[in-house]
Design an enzyme around this catalytic site. Structure first.
Site, short mmCIF file in Angstrom:
data_model
loop_
_atom_site.label_atom_id
_atom_site.label_comp_id
_atom_site.label_asym_id
_atom_site.label_seq_id
_atom_site.Cartn_x
_atom_site.Cartn_y
_atom_site.Cartn_z
N HIS A 68 -11.13 36.60 -2.71
CA HIS A 68 -10.88 36.58 -4.15
C HIS A 68 -9.53 37.22 -4.48
O HIS A 68 -8.77 36.72 -5.30
CB HIS A 68 -12.02 37.34 -4.84
CG HIS A 68 -12.19 37.07 -6.30
ND1 HIS A 68 -12.03 35.83 -6.88
CD2 HIS A 68 -12.54 37.91 -7.33
CE1 HIS A 68 -12.26 35.91 -8.18
NE2 HIS A 68 -12.57 37.16 -8.48
N SER B 177 -9.30 36.44 -11.90
CA SER B 177 -10.76 36.41 -12.04
C SER B 177 -11.16 36.29 -13.51
O SER B 177 -10.79 35.32 -14.17
CB SER B 177 -11.35 37.66 -11.38
OG SER B 177 -12.75 37.54 -11.24
N ASP C 144 -7.69 32.58 -9.06
CA ASP C 144 -9.10 32.48 -8.72
C ASP C 144 -9.99 32.80 -9.93
O ASP C 144 -10.74 33.78 -9.92
CB ASP C 144 -9.47 33.38 -7.54
CG ASP C 144 -10.58 32.77 -6.67
OD1 ASP C 144 -10.62 31.53 -6.54
OD2 ASP C 144 -11.39 33.53 -6.14
#
Length: 326
Positions: free
Chosen positions: A261, A170, A195
């Site tokens: 996610h 992330s 991601d």
């Protein structure tokens, strides 16, 4: 005032799939299950990273101290059993997470089981804590630049920056990218973006996000594309398991996208001991499903990915571990 706004938003029971044109905020899920706020109409927060030496910490694990990390510092190895001849594996968490979350520790254990290497878990939990995502996002660049100082310090101790692999989730994916951008002692060997976070980042300006120029090889796993993560390709090789977008198989309704996610680091963890995430080069998920790309070249997603891989790749997974279908 911002906390009053946050309080009102987190009382919502659900999140729509995308913000409307007149919606100035979105809810960002944290790893603790709490809902946090991203203000889309005020993206340019200033960093509150005032003391990197204490706000960013580096925890070194090797096979000789696999259960008890030694904290190392920029310009001070602190007596750690660092071996400059071995590969470095940097593991960097994202928003509201920390270096001791279960997935990060599992990465460390799996790496050390498979390879005699240096694993460095980067903790930037204070600058990443929220509750406003804007504040954490503003800290990404300076945190990455401070990680670059560690790259350069380790290089001064005989380590080749080209023998470093930075794996970030992330916001942590962009931290890895900025560490590669800022390193002054060579090109980082590899960055894996799990991601990479989308909100408040611009695809059109690679200098502000993870990009293929940040390392000799940049591979990206997209699992919540178009919502919490980037949809468009960012690296040399971009992998789109199950089409790349949420909801990922096994994640139920996944209203906030948090499960999808997190699938990116679930897949990478499994790949440390598996080369079965076989993906086909293809232009769309629909074409992959139809078999239109059946004769295309293949690439392996995750840790064993070939650093010569180039393009966009699609694959299907199962909804629970083991995820790889071969």
């Amino acid at each position: 005032m911002k906390f009053l706004v946050l309080l009102g938003v987190v009382c919502l029971t659900a999140v729509n799939a995308a913000p409307t044109s007149d919606q100035g905020w979105i809810v960002i899920p944290g790893v603790d299950g709490k809902r946090n706020l991203a203000l889309l109409d005020v993206p340019d927060f200033k960093t509150d990273l005032t003391d990197p030496y204490t706000q960013i910490t580096f925890h070194l694990y090797t096979r000789s101290n696999r259960n008890t990390p030694v904290q190392i510092f920029v310009n001070n190895l602190n007596g750690a059993p660092f071996d400059a001849a071995k590969a470095n594996k940097f593991v960097i968490h994202g928003f509201t997470s920390n270096a001791f979350d279960g997935w990060a520790i599992s990465f460390k254990d799996m790496f050390l089981d498979q390879e005699d290497c240096n694993v460095i878990c980067v903790d930037w939990s204070e600058p990443a804590q929220g509750p406003l995502y804007n504040e954490a996002k503003a800290n990404v660049k300076p945190v990455g630049e401070y990680v670059a100082q560690l790259h350069d310090f380790l290089a001064s101790n005989g380590h080749s920056v080209g023998n470093s692999h930075c794996i970030g989730h992330s916001l942590g994916a962009h931290v890895c990218g900025f560490s590669g951008k800022a390193s002054s002692t060579g090109t980082l060997g590899r960055v894996t973006g799990m991601d990479p976070a989308l909100p408040l980042f611009s695809y059109d300006d690679p200098s502000t996000r993870l990009a293929s120029t940040d390392a000799s090889y940049v591979d990206v796993i997209h699992t919540c594309a178009g919502w919490l993560g980037f949809e468009r390709p960012l690296g040399h090789a971009d992998f789109y398991p199950n089409g790349g977008s949420f909801v990922q198989p096994g994640c139920g309704e996944d209203l906030t996208g948090s499960c999808s996610h997190a699938r990116s680091h679930d897949f990478f963890l499994e790949s440390i001991t598996s080369n079965q995430f076989v993906a086909k080069e293809c232009d769309t998920w629909d074409n992959f499903l139809s078999g239109a790309c059946a004769g295309a070249s293949e690439a392996i997603m995750g840790n064993p990915s070939n650093t010569n891989s180039r393009g966009t790749f699609y694959l299907a997974t199962s909804g629970s571990s083991p995820f790889a279908l071969g």
